[in-house]
Scaffold this motif. Structure first.
Motif, PDB file in Angstrom:
ATOM      1  N   ALA A   1      97.374  60.690 -34.115  1.00 58.21           N
ATOM      2  CA  ALA A   1      97.593  59.338 -33.614  1.00 58.21           C
ATOM      3  C   ALA A   1      99.062  59.125 -33.252  1.00 58.21           C
ATOM      4  O   ALA A   1      99.962  59.576 -33.973  1.00 58.21           O
ATOM      5  CB  ALA A   1      97.158  58.320 -34.651  1.00 58.21           C
ATOM      6  N   ALA A   2      99.292  58.447 -32.129  1.00 58.72           N
ATOM      7  CA  ALA A   2     100.645  58.038 -31.747  1.00 58.72           C
ATOM      8  C   ALA A   2     100.965  56.712 -32.426  1.00 58.72           C
ATOM      9  O   ALA A   2     100.082  55.878 -32.632  1.00 58.72           O
ATOM     10  CB  ALA A   2     100.742  57.892 -30.235  1.00 58.72           C
ATOM     11  N   THR A   3     102.226  56.527 -32.779  1.00 59.71           N
ATOM     12  CA  THR A   3     102.631  55.318 -33.511  1.00 59.71           C
ATOM     13  C   THR A   3     103.760  54.606 -32.778  1.00 59.71           C
ATOM     14  O   THR A   3     104.716  55.238 -32.324  1.00 59.71           O
ATOM     15  CB  THR A   3     103.119  55.671 -34.933  1.00 59.71           C
ATOM     16  OG1 THR A   3     102.101  56.390 -35.625  1.00 59.71           O
ATOM     17  CG2 THR A   3     103.457  54.403 -35.714  1.00 59.71           C
ATOM     18  N   GLN A   4     103.642  53.282 -32.664  1.00 57.78           N
ATOM     19  CA  GLN A   4     104.727  52.440 -32.179  1.00 57.78           C
ATOM     20  C   GLN A   4     104.800  51.206 -33.066  1.00 57.78           C
ATOM     21  O   GLN A   4     103.822  50.839 -33.725  1.00 57.78           O
ATOM     22  CB  GLN A   4     104.516  52.045 -30.717  1.00 57.78           C
ATOM     23  CG  GLN A   4     104.619  53.218 -29.751  1.00 57.78           C
ATOM     24  CD  GLN A   4     104.804  52.763 -28.324  1.00 57.78           C
ATOM     25  OE1 GLN A   4     105.638  51.906 -28.056  1.00 57.78           O
ATOM     26  NE2 GLN A   4     104.030  53.343 -27.412  1.00 57.78           N
ATOM     27  N   ASN A   5     105.965  50.580 -33.087  1.00 58.90           N
ATOM     28  CA  ASN A   5     106.193  49.449 -33.986  1.00 58.90           C
ATOM     29  C   ASN A   5     106.413  48.150 -33.229  1.00 58.90           C
ATOM     30  O   ASN A   5     107.039  48.141 -32.158  1.00 58.90           O
ATOM     31  CB  ASN A   5     107.410  49.716 -34.870  1.00 58.90           C
ATOM     32  CG  ASN A   5     107.161  50.800 -35.888  1.00 58.90           C
ATOM     33  OD1 ASN A   5     106.473  50.590 -36.868  1.00 58.90           O
ATOM     34  ND2 ASN A   5     107.723  51.981 -35.648  1.00 58.90           N
ATOM     35  N   VAL A   6     105.923  47.075 -33.815  1.00 61.81           N
ATOM     36  CA  VAL A   6     106.155  45.722 -33.312  1.00 61.81           C
ATOM     37  C   VAL A   6     106.937  44.969 -34.382  1.00 61.81           C
ATOM     38  O   VAL A   6     106.571  45.007 -35.569  1.00 61.81           O
ATOM     39  CB  VAL A   6     104.835  44.996 -33.010  1.00 61.81           C
ATOM     40  CG1 VAL A   6     105.096  43.525 -32.672  1.00 61.81           C
ATOM     41  CG2 VAL A   6     104.103  45.673 -31.866  1.00 61.81           C
ATOM     42  N   THR A   7     108.010  44.298 -33.986  1.00 63.22           N
ATOM     43  CA  THR A   7     108.805  43.490 -34.909  1.00 63.22           C
ATOM     44  C   THR A   7     108.407  42.032 -34.776  1.00 63.22           C
ATOM     45  O   THR A   7     108.440  41.462 -33.674  1.00 63.22           O
ATOM     46  CB  THR A   7     110.307  43.639 -34.624  1.00 63.22           C
ATOM     47  OG1 THR A   7     110.689  45.008 -34.788  1.00 63.22           O
ATOM     48  CG2 THR A   7     111.132  42.786 -35.578  1.00 63.22           C
ATOM     49  N   LEU A   8     108.004  41.416 -35.880  1.00 54.94           N
ATOM     50  CA  LEU A   8     107.652  40.000 -35.916  1.00 54.94           C
ATOM     51  C   LEU A   8     108.818  39.217 -36.501  1.00 54.94           C
ATOM     52  O   LEU A   8     109.402  39.615 -37.519  1.00 54.94           O
ATOM     53  CB  LEU A   8     106.398  39.776 -36.756  1.00 54.94           C
ATOM     54  CG  LEU A   8     105.132  40.511 -36.311  1.00 54.94           C
ATOM     55  CD1 LEU A   8     103.980  40.187 -37.253  1.00 54.94           C
ATOM     56  CD2 LEU A   8     104.763  40.145 -34.875  1.00 54.94           C
ATOM     57  N   THR A   9     109.168  38.102 -35.868  1.00 45.23           N
ATOM     58  CA  THR A   9     110.297  37.276 -36.290  1.00 45.23           C
ATOM     59  C   THR A   9     109.822  35.860 -36.571  1.00 45.23           C
ATOM     60  O   THR A   9     109.056  35.281 -35.787  1.00 45.23           O
ATOM     61  CB  THR A   9     111.383  37.233 -35.195  1.00 45.23           C
ATOM     62  OG1 THR A   9     111.818  38.564 -34.911  1.00 45.23           O
ATOM     63  CG2 THR A   9     112.574  36.394 -35.638  1.00 45.23           C
TER      64      THR A   9
ATOM     65  N   LEU B   1      98.801  52.147 -34.366  1.00 43.36           N
ATOM     66  CA  LEU B   1      98.355  53.513 -34.069  1.00 43.36           C
ATOM     67  C   LEU B   1      97.429  53.521 -32.869  1.00 43.36           C
ATOM     68  O   LEU B   1      96.689  52.562 -32.623  1.00 43.36           O
ATOM     69  CB  LEU B   1      97.606  54.100 -35.263  1.00 43.36           C
ATOM     70  CG  LEU B   1      98.321  54.123 -36.619  1.00 43.36           C
ATOM     71  CD1 LEU B   1      97.407  54.741 -37.671  1.00 43.36           C
ATOM     72  CD2 LEU B   1      99.629  54.873 -36.528  1.00 43.36           C
ATOM     73  N   PHE B   2      97.467  54.649 -32.124  1.00 44.70           N
ATOM     74  CA  PHE B   2      96.505  54.852 -31.027  1.00 44.70           C
ATOM     75  C   PHE B   2      96.001  56.284 -31.111  1.00 44.70           C
ATOM     76  O   PHE B   2      96.772  57.243 -30.977  1.00 44.70           O
ATOM     77  CB  PHE B   2      97.166  54.602 -29.678  1.00 44.70           C
ATOM     78  CG  PHE B   2      96.255  54.855 -28.506  1.00 44.70           C
ATOM     79  CD1 PHE B   2      94.973  54.313 -28.450  1.00 44.70           C
ATOM     80  CD2 PHE B   2      96.677  55.649 -27.445  1.00 44.70           C
ATOM     81  CE1 PHE B   2      94.130  54.548 -27.368  1.00 44.70           C
ATOM     82  CE2 PHE B   2      95.838  55.889 -26.355  1.00 44.70           C
ATOM     83  CZ  PHE B   2      94.561  55.331 -26.317  1.00 44.70           C
ATOM     84  N   ALA B   3      94.686  56.426 -31.336  1.00 45.11           N
ATOM     85  CA  ALA B   3      94.034  57.740 -31.420  1.00 45.11           C
ATOM     86  C   ALA B   3      92.733  57.660 -30.621  1.00 45.11           C
ATOM     87  O   ALA B   3      91.665  57.355 -31.166  1.00 45.11           O
ATOM     88  CB  ALA B   3      93.764  58.109 -32.871  1.00 45.11           C
ATOM     89  N   PRO B   4      92.791  57.924 -29.299  1.00 44.41           N
ATOM     90  CA  PRO B   4      91.594  57.768 -28.458  1.00 44.41           C
ATOM     91  C   PRO B   4      90.517  58.801 -28.810  1.00 44.41           C
ATOM     92  O   PRO B   4      90.818  59.942 -29.152  1.00 44.41           O
ATOM     93  CB  PRO B   4      92.138  57.972 -27.046  1.00 44.41           C
ATOM     94  CG  PRO B   4      93.341  58.845 -27.229  1.00 44.41           C
ATOM     95  CD  PRO B   4      93.948  58.412 -28.520  1.00 44.41           C
ATOM     96  N   MET B   5      89.281  58.359 -28.718  1.00 45.06           N
ATOM     97  CA  MET B   5      88.138  59.239 -28.994  1.00 45.06           C
ATOM     98  C   MET B   5      87.328  59.527 -27.742  1.00 45.06           C
ATOM     99  O   MET B   5      86.298  60.219 -27.809  1.00 45.06           O
ATOM    100  CB  MET B   5      87.233  58.597 -30.058  1.00 45.06           C
ATOM    101  CG  MET B   5      87.943  58.312 -31.377  1.00 45.06           C
ATOM    102  SD  MET B   5      88.705  59.789 -32.095  1.00 45.06           S
ATOM    103  CE  MET B   5      87.237  60.739 -32.490  1.00 45.06           C
ATOM    104  N   ALA B   6      87.766  59.017 -26.584  1.00 47.18           N
ATOM    105  CA  ALA B   6      87.031  59.237 -25.339  1.00 47.18           C
ATOM    106  C   ALA B   6      87.991  59.171 -24.164  1.00 47.18           C
ATOM    107  O   ALA B   6      89.126  58.681 -24.287  1.00 47.18           O
ATOM    108  CB  ALA B   6      85.925  58.192 -25.180  1.00 47.18           C
ATOM    109  N   ASN B   7      87.518  59.690 -23.014  1.00 48.22           N
ATOM    110  CA  ASN B   7      88.305  59.623 -21.790  1.00 48.22           C
ATOM    111  C   ASN B   7      88.397  58.182 -21.290  1.00 48.22           C
ATOM    112  O   ASN B   7      87.515  57.367 -21.539  1.00 48.22           O
ATOM    113  CB  ASN B   7      87.661  60.485 -20.693  1.00 48.22           C
ATOM    114  CG  ASN B   7      88.000  61.954 -20.865  1.00 48.22           C
ATOM    115  OD1 ASN B   7      89.156  62.324 -20.936  1.00 48.22           O
ATOM    116  ND2 ASN B   7      86.965  62.803 -20.917  1.00 48.22           N
TER     117      ASN B   7
END
Length: 682
Positions: free
Chosen positions: A334-342, A385-391
């Motif tokens: 899975a690819a990971t990116q972060n969101v900052t909440l303020t 997280l993003f882990a695609p299971m299909a095209n």
């Protein structure tokens, strides 16, 4: 029916090279300064504003994040006109920042460290530099110490260079001058105020991380989160605080904390922190001030405090406002990116749920620190997280629900079985540079972009954006249109160079050709040396002698800030003389560069030598002295009656006897005898 807009290619060039009028990233950062290079097919927008509008709406290359709502239809038409006519030209425009450079207290004859001013060309034409020099009353105490700007050189459109200045005082006390750069830009020259304090002996110098604090809209009858101010000593001897006080119209609503204390000296190079909290008792604006009195060579420091009381309001914001994962391998890690909440409201937030809606393999990773109550102004991070299971392409929405509402972030990505690049950054969270003095640069921070994937990636966008983007500098080996092969990497260097004191923030935005987008917050705090008030007195001393005539003394503000003169204390037989053409009645403010005459009279009570002075006092504790002297003439108590002595028909009687009478009688007898002997001649 509205009138058609005649596109202005020259205005479009300004927007393209410098970004939106309200501030932000320039188009040239991603597409290079010349549209003719056709980077990312920019020429498809030549004279075609709808193409630009569509690219922003589709967030193509991250354009939506950069420009959504920042360009008007007229702006887009002008930019499209410039892309269609990139040869349009006009005069350059120069800006020299920061507005002032303040050096810490420096021993006489010793050179300080250097401070830098940045000359930027914000216009479309080349900026030619004619001369670079120092002018002003104490010009000899400041010198050009290097930099990338040079007389006879040129600064390209959108580029900048630096001028380094050092301080070597020859006289004790406040010294001031100006850095002057002559060029072919608008106005013909730009300048920066220079100030410093010469010390005959080691002295302390106080610096502050902010000259004011704005608490924003606070809930009434609820304490705010403490706001911190750092005090530092950049001098050569210990800094001793004589008082740290809160005052002002609403001084009672503030409370003071921190580890700075009156009985706690601060060694050279050391720092301490003060905290201030506010608790407004009513709706509406409030104000106060924090004053720190010390033995610093550059005087006392006053920090303005302001804000407003308002009803309780819960609000939150998210950075970035969209996540793009690009193409990811089906079944891969899975690819990971972060969101900052303020918390952008004035009451604490509690998130009841944080989840991603929609299909396609998006989820919130365990370990979010948004589980506790979030104080106003505070932040927390959500890893997605993003882990695609299909095209195919997938989209979803991150929804963070809190007491009073919800904040949403769009997420997108695609699944594929083909070879893909897998961009990854070595930094996952904010990059903090700490506190740096205005005019200096922090040590560069290196972020590594790696590609452990199976295909090469190309960098489509790499910019620093945000409210204070100009305070951060981008470098390194990564570059727009640059390629990172599978298993390869490049570096991104970021540096903090504050142009003003206080908290500064921006974002590093990176987008790859595969659609993956990263956003790293950049933070730092600019600190400033508090500039000593620069009042010059002409003359600084005067001897009236025996004269009773009044004397005019010229007061000139040679600094960059107003001097609030509060009182004048006289000693000896000297006093101020009211004069309609002189200085205003005390207290009054003397603006930078302004002058006025203080008229002083000498009124001795007795015949003798006199001495005294006048001490001028200013807000913050600064004072200046004019030495005065005089010599009243001796006047006899009982003057003798006037005498008329001597000959020529004047009496010279002494003790009742006049010696002239006998002589006159003898002369008369001689005349009579002569006439009798010579009657014919009578």
């Amino acid at each position: 029916m509205s009138q058609a807009h005649a596109a202005d290619a020259l205005h479009g060039k300004t927007l393209y090279l410098n970004g939106p009028a309200g501030g932000g990233t320039a188009c040239a950062r991603c597409h290079t300064a010349s549209p003719t290079a056709n980077v990312s097919k920019i020429l498809s927008a030549a004279n075609h504003p709808a193409a630009i509008s569509a690219a922003i709406a589709a967030n193509k290359g991250g354009m939506g994040n950069l420009y959504a709502g920042k360009f008007s239809d007229v702006d887009l038409a002008d930019i499209a006109a410039f892309i269609g006519n990139p040869g349009v030209s006009a005069a350059p425009a120069a800006s020299l920042n920061p507005a002032s450079l303040a050096f810490s207290g420096t021993l006489l004859g010793q050179a300080s460290g250097t401070l830098a001013a940045t000359l930027a060309n914000t216009g479309p034409g080349a900026l030619n530099i004619d001369t670079i020099g120092v002018t002003g009353a104490a010009a000899a105490d400041f010198s050009i110490a290097g930099g990338t700007c040079a007389p006879g050189g040129a600064v390209a459109a959108g580029a900048n260079c630096t001028v380094l200045v050092s301080f070597k005082p020859s006289v004790a006390g406040a010294r001031s001058a100006s850095l002057a750069v002559a060029h072919n830009g608008t106005g013909g020259s730009s300048s920066v105020a220079l100030s410093g304090t010469g010390s005959a002996a080691p002295q302390a110098t106080i610096g502050v991380s902010a000259t004011s604090i704005n608490f924003g809209a606070l809930a009434t009858n609820a304490p705010s989160a403490p706001q911190s101010i750092t005090l530092n000593n950049s001098g050569q001897s210990a800094l001793t605080f004589s008082s740290i006080t809160l005052a002002g119209a609403n001084g009672a609503i503030f409370t003071l904390g921190g580890d700075c204390a009156v009985n706690k000296p601060l060694a050279g190079g050391a720092s301490c922190a003060l905290t201030v909290a506010a608790q407004p008792t009513a709706s509406g604006a409030f104000a106060g001030n924090l004053t720190v009195a010390s033995n610093a060579a550059n005087g006392n420091v006053t920090i303005g405090l302001a804000g407003s009381g308002a009803s309780a309001t819960a609000a939150a914001s998210a950075t970035p406002n969209a996540l793009a994962f690009g193409s990811q391998t089906i079944g891969g890690a899975a690819a990971t990116q972060n969101v900052t909440l303020t918390n952008s409201g004035n009451v604490a937030l509690t998130f009841s749920s944080i989840a991603v809606n929609g299909a396609g393999g998006f989820s919130v990773a365990p370990g979010s620190d948004c589980v506790a109550a979030l104080a106003p102004g505070a932040t927390c991070s959500v890893p997605v997280l993003f882990a695609p299971m299909a095209n195919g392409a997938f989209a979803g929405t991150l929804v963070a629900t809190f007491n009073g509402g919800a904040v949403q972030v769009a997420v997108s990505g695609a699944g594929t079985t083909a070879a893909v690049a897998t961009p990854a950054l070595s930094d996952a969270g904010p990059i903090g540079f700490g506190e740096i003095q205005v005019g200096k640069s922090a040590a560069p921070h290196t972020t590594v972009l790696r590609n452990p994937g199976t295909a090469a990636l190309t960098i489509a966008t790499l910019v620093i954006d945000g409210a204070n983007g100009g305070d951060f500098v981008l470098g390194g080996t990564c570059a727009v249109t640059g390629m990172v092969s599978p298993g390869g990497s490049c570096t991104i260097e970021t540096t903090f160079k504050p142009g003003a004191p206080g908290a500064r923030a921006a974002s590093l935005l990176l987008l790859t050709n595969g659609g993956t987008q990263f956003s790293l917050p950049l933070t730092g705090t600019g600190t400033a040396i508090a500039a000593a008030p620069a009042l010059t007195l002409t003359p600084q001393s005067f001897d009236f002698g025996a004269s009773a005539a009044s004397k005019r003394f010229t007061l000139t503000n040679a600094g960059t800030a107003a001097i609030n003169l509060s009182a004048a204390t006289f000693s000896g037989p000297f006093a101020r003389v009211n004069d309609a053409s002189g200085c205003a009645a005390l207290p009054f403010a003397l603006q930078p560069g302004a002058s006025c005459d203080l008229v002083i009279g000498y009124t001795p009570a007795a015949s003798s030598a006199s001495s005294g002075s006048v001490v001028l006092q200013a807000d913050g504790g600064a004072n200046w002295t004019i030495a005065l002297a005089g010599q009243a003439a001796a006047v006899p108590a009982n003057p003798a009656p006037a005498q008329n002595q001597g000959g020529g028909g004047c009496s010279s009687v002494r003790d009742g006897t006049d010696p002239m009478l006998a002589l006159l009688a003898l002369l008369a007898a001689g005349v009579l005898f002569w006439r009798r002997r010579n009657p014919a001649q009578s």
